[in-house]
Design an enzyme around this catalytic site. Structure first.
Site: not given
Ligand SMILES: Cc1ncc(COP(=O)(O)O)c(C=O)c1O
Length: 392
Positions: A56, A207, A109, A182
């Site tokens: 961790r 992703k 998101y 992001d």
């Molecule tokens: C642009 C974006 N940021 C963050 C996330 C969140 O990621 P996670 O599903 O790995 O928690 C997603 C998930 O679909 C996303 O599309």
């Protein structure tokens, strides 16, 4: 007791060193690490981000992944998490709570929107949202106590583009707010926000970084000082990246440039073809000349605009359902950045986390379909959608 002691053998084997030099990195699938003496133990237990104490706190396989992503993004250091949401939560709660102020773009998101709107205030964090293309509104939302700026570019679900350099310059002029981007949709192959003035990059490694739809992960990249600052709080949240998932993600990173190159070409080809279709009211893809911020996108996103696009079926909700139900190539599935094309109907998917007014405000038309292209032939992907459109 006989000489044969299977209990001690089972407990002790594998603790020694090996002189093998593997080409592929090994997986340190170990929750904990041993120290030769008290001094070594003390050092491993007290040094931030040590990779030889307890997983961790840090783990050698996870560190390889963190260092690889840091290199790809042009950052000094990175911290990996068990998902993209865990990475975002780690950033928000370690940098802004309590009493901190966050300025975030409104197109994000949906999980991040919910986190900032519904959860963060419970931890003493106040949040103001701005429209991602409105730099003046962003500047007006900044306060002396603004600790964090949350951007996503290109952004869900209309692939809007945020002027990262302008926003970062305004934030720097205002004070010490950390500007986080992001970069999941763009990937570091197409966009490196730290080079544009951002302080922190976030990825859902679930992703394109992982790339094979077989892991959940997240990562933050920034300066060593900023990552250590986040680590001191976030390691206590416990949402760590598992070493095996980190190893899978490392394996994915080997082919990231090739995969993204193909995604870029395929998404552009599919977007251009859909744009010509009479039953398609709009196509949203930053690589298209018709994108409202195409010039900014061309400057910020190179060599391409990534795997994700969205398009609006002219006749609304039921028509979008007809198209989705007829697809034989793209799977009806959340996520993107994988080998397989994945399509979703955001109005249906986000109904649980956003009300109708928020959906409309976020530009989610009832007939909007989000498509993450995979590695299939672009003509096959577009032809599949056109067969669905022909049923309307
Ligand atoms: C642009 C974006 N940021 C963050 C996330 C969140 O990621 P996670 O599903 O790995 O928690 C997603 C998930 O679909 C996303 O599309």
């Amino acid at each position: 007791m006989t000489d044969f002691d299977p209990y001690t053998i089972a407990a002790r084997f594998g603790a020694g060193e090996t002189d093998a030099q593997p080409i592929a990195p090994p997986i340190y699938q170990s929750s904990t690490f041993w120290s030769a003496d008290a001094d070594a133990f003390l050092e491993s237990a007290t040094k931030a981000r040590h990779t030889g104490f307890y997983t961790r706190y840090g783990n050698p396989t996870v560190r390889l992944f963190e260092d690889a992503v840091a290199q790809l993004e042009g950052g000094e250091a990175a911290m990996a998490f068990g998902s993209g949401m865990a990475a975002t939560t780690g950033a928000v709660l370690s940098l802004a709570a309590p009493g901190g102020h966050v300025v975030a773009q409104s197109s994000l998101y949906a999980g991040v929107t919910s986190l900032l709107r519904d959860i963060a205030p419970r931890f003493g964090v106040s949040v103001d949202f701005f429209e991602q293309t409105d730099v003046e509104a962003f500047a007006a939302a900044l306060k002396p106590e603004t600790k964090l700026v949350v951007l996503e570019s290109p952004a869900n679900p209309l692939l809007g583009v945020t002027d990262i350099a302008s926003i970062a310059a305004h934030a720097k002029a205002n004070g010490e707010a950390v500007v986080m981007v992001d970069n999941t949709i763009a990937t570091p192959i197409n966009q490196r926000p730290l080079m544009l003035g951002a302080d922190l990059v976030m990825h859902s490694a679930t992703k394109a970084l992982g790339g094979h739809a077989d892991l959940l992960g997240g990562v933050l990249v920034g300066s060593t000082a900023l990552i250590e600052r986040i680590w001191h709080t976030a390691y206590l949240f416990g949402a760590v990246f598992d070493p095996f998932a980190a190893w899978l993600a490392l394996r994915g990173l080997r082919t990231l440039p090739m995969r993204v190159e193909r995604h870029n070409r395929t998404a552009l080809a599919v977007a251009e073809r859909l744009e010509r279709h009479p039953r398609v009211a709009a196509v949203h893809y930053p690589g298209l000349r018709s994108h409202p911020q195409h010039n900014l996108a061309a400057h910020q996103l190179k060599p391409g605009a990534g795997s994700l696009l969205s398009f609006e079926v002219a006749d609304g909700l039921a028509a979008a359902e007809t198209v989705l139900s007829s697809l034989e190539i793209a799977h009806r599935s959340a996520s993107f950045g994988s080998f397989s094309s994945l399509a979703v109907h955001p109005a249906a998917m986000w109904a649980a986390s956003m009300n109708e007014a928020e959906l409309v405000a976020a530009g989610v038309a009832p007939g909007l379909i989000r498509l993450g292209v995979g590695f299939e032939d672009p003509d096959v992907i577009a032809g599949d959608i056109e067969r669905g459109l022909a049923k309307l």
